[in-house]
Design a protein around this motif. Structure first.
Motif, mmCIF file in Angstrom:
data_model
loop_
_atom_site.group_PDB
_atom_site.id
_atom_site.type_symbol
_atom_site.label_atom_id
_atom_site.label_comp_id
_atom_site.label_asym_id
_atom_site.label_seq_id
_atom_site.Cartn_x
_atom_site.Cartn_y
_atom_site.Cartn_z
ATOM 1 N N LEU A 1 100.092 25.425 -23.140
ATOM 2 C CA LEU A 1 99.549 25.830 -24.439
ATOM 3 C C LEU A 1 100.712 26.205 -25.346
ATOM 4 N N ASP A 2 100.587 25.862 -26.618
ATOM 5 C CA ASP A 2 101.593 26.335 -27.566
ATOM 6 C C ASP A 2 101.070 27.593 -28.266
ATOM 7 N N ARG A 3 101.910 28.205 -29.080
ATOM 8 C CA ARG A 3 101.528 29.474 -29.722
ATOM 9 C C ARG A 3 100.328 29.319 -30.642
ATOM 10 N N ARG A 4 100.228 28.190 -31.319
ATOM 11 C CA ARG A 4 99.104 27.961 -32.239
ATOM 12 C C ARG A 4 97.793 27.890 -31.458
ATOM 13 N N GLU A 5 97.791 27.169 -30.354
ATOM 14 C CA GLU A 5 96.585 27.061 -29.531
ATOM 15 C C GLU A 5 96.197 28.419 -28.947
ATOM 16 N N TYR B 1 83.657 42.292 -20.976
ATOM 17 C CA TYR B 1 84.994 42.687 -21.409
ATOM 18 C C TYR B 1 86.056 42.256 -20.398
ATOM 19 N N GLU B 2 85.718 42.344 -19.110
ATOM 20 C CA GLU B 2 86.656 41.907 -18.077
ATOM 21 C C GLU B 2 86.820 40.392 -18.103
ATOM 22 N N ARG B 3 85.743 39.669 -18.444
ATOM 23 C CA ARG B 3 85.847 38.214 -18.549
ATOM 24 C C ARG B 3 86.740 37.820 -19.719
ATOM 25 N N ILE B 4 86.641 38.556 -20.809
ATOM 26 C CA ILE B 4 87.532 38.293 -21.947
ATOM 27 C C ILE B 4 88.979 38.490 -21.505
ATOM 28 N N HIS B 5 89.236 39.572 -20.772
ATOM 29 C CA HIS B 5 90.585 39.825 -20.261
ATOM 30 C C HIS B 5 91.016 38.688 -19.334
ATOM 31 N N PHE B 6 90.105 38.208 -18.483
ATOM 32 C CA PHE B 6 90.352 37.098 -17.571
ATOM 33 C C PHE B 6 90.795 35.853 -18.353
ATOM 34 N N LEU B 7 90.097 35.557 -19.460
ATOM 35 C CA LEU B 7 90.453 34.397 -20.279
ATOM 36 C C LEU B 7 91.780 34.609 -20.995
ATOM 37 N N ARG B 8 92.037 35.826 -21.448
ATOM 38 C CA ARG B 8 93.335 36.114 -22.081
ATOM 39 C C ARG B 8 94.476 35.900 -21.083
ATOM 40 N N ASP B 9 94.243 36.244 -19.823
ATOM 41 C CA ASP B 9 95.257 35.980 -18.791
ATOM 42 C C ASP B 9 95.508 34.477 -18.646
ATOM 43 N N ARG B 10 94.443 33.681 -18.703
ATOM 44 C CA ARG B 10 94.606 32.217 -18.637
ATOM 45 C C ARG B 10 95.426 31.707 -19.806
ATOM 46 N N VAL B 11 95.184 32.270 -20.988
ATOM 47 C CA VAL B 11 95.950 31.864 -22.161
ATOM 48 C C VAL B 11 97.426 32.226 -21.955
ATOM 49 N N GLY B 12 97.681 33.440 -21.461
ATOM 50 C CA GLY B 12 99.058 33.859 -21.196
ATOM 51 C C GLY B 12 99.732 32.953 -20.179
ATOM 52 N N ASN B 13 98.997 32.564 -19.147
ATOM 53 C CA ASN B 13 99.552 31.632 -18.160
ATOM 54 C C ASN B 13 99.882 30.292 -18.800
ATOM 55 N N GLY B 14 99.011 29.839 -19.696
ATOM 56 C CA GLY B 14 99.261 28.578 -20.397
ATOM 57 C C GLY B 14 100.491 28.641 -21.286
ATOM 58 N N LEU B 15 100.698 29.774 -21.942
ATOM 59 C CA LEU B 15 101.912 29.940 -22.748
ATOM 60 C C LEU B 15 103.157 29.919 -21.863
ATOM 61 N N ARG B 16 103.083 30.618 -20.734
ATOM 62 C CA ARG B 16 104.244 30.700 -19.835
ATOM 63 C C ARG B 16 104.608 29.347 -19.228
ATOM 64 N N ASP B 17 103.580 28.574 -18.838
ATOM 65 C CA ASP B 17 103.907 27.296 -18.187
ATOM 66 C C ASP B 17 104.042 26.141 -19.188
ATOM 67 N N ASN C 1 92.777 33.281 -28.790
ATOM 68 C CA ASN C 1 92.728 34.746 -28.867
ATOM 69 C C ASN C 1 91.902 35.213 -30.058
ATOM 70 N N HIS C 2 91.954 34.473 -31.155
ATOM 71 C CA HIS C 2 91.128 34.806 -32.325
ATOM 72 C C HIS C 2 89.639 34.667 -31.979
ATOM 73 N N GLU C 3 89.283 33.617 -31.247
ATOM 74 C CA GLU C 3 87.891 33.439 -30.834
ATOM 75 C C GLU C 3 87.463 34.536 -29.867
ATOM 76 N N LEU C 4 88.353 34.913 -28.951
ATOM 77 C CA LEU C 4 88.032 35.994 -28.018
ATOM 78 C C LEU C 4 87.875 37.320 -28.757
ATOM 79 N N ASP C 5 88.692 37.555 -29.794
ATOM 80 C CA ASP C 5 88.518 38.755 -30.622
ATOM 81 C C ASP C 5 87.137 38.758 -31.264
ATOM 82 N N GLY C 6 86.695 37.585 -31.730
ATOM 83 C CA GLY C 6 85.367 37.479 -32.338
ATOM 84 C C GLY C 6 84.254 37.805 -31.350
ATOM 85 N N VAL C 7 84.384 37.331 -30.109
ATOM 86 C CA VAL C 7 83.378 37.643 -29.085
ATOM 87 C C VAL C 7 83.391 39.141 -28.796
#
Length: 117
Positions: free
Chosen positions: A60-64, A41-57, A69-75
């Motif tokens: 990553l675009d919103r679609r990506e 669960y913490e690793r999922i959170h870790f990856l979500r943080d990476r996605v958030g960083n990608g959106l900020r910088d 995030n949809h795949e992480l929800d599935g896991v």
């Protein structure tokens, strides 16, 4: 004519060497996870943080981000089902499966942030 063919062959081989040297090294999931939490669960959170960083910088675009995030929800749901089936514990095999899926998602994030779709 033979000189032109030889020149083209040399030019093609030099271009191939240049392209091969520009490629990044092989993906090393062990290096990526170094210092990351062990809990799935913490690793999922870790990856979500990476996605958030990608959106900020802007890497990553919103679609990506939505796709990852949809795949992480599935896991996350998959882990919940495994907990339910196995009285709240993941077997070592299940942990390895979860880690494999998270490694795959991590590779996707890495690829999307560098190359995009």
């Amino acid at each position: 004519m033979k000189l032109a063919i030889a020149t083209l062959a040399v030019a093609a081989s030099l271009m191939t060497v240049g392209v091969a040297s520009a490629q990044p090294g092989p993906w090393n999931p062990g290096a990526f996870w170094r210092g990351a939490p062990d809990n799935p669960y913490e690793r999922i959170h870790f990856l979500r943080d990476r996605v958030g960083n990608g959106l900020r910088d802007g890497s990553l675009d919103r679609r990506e981000a939505a796709r990852v995030n949809h795949e992480l929800d599935g896991v996350d749901q998959w882990i919940h089902r495994m907990h339910w089936e196995d009285a709240g514990r993941l077997t070592p095999g299940q942990r390895a499966q979860v880690q494999g899926r998270l490694d795959g998602i991590s590779r996707q994030i890495h690829w999307m942030r560098r190359d995009g779709f």
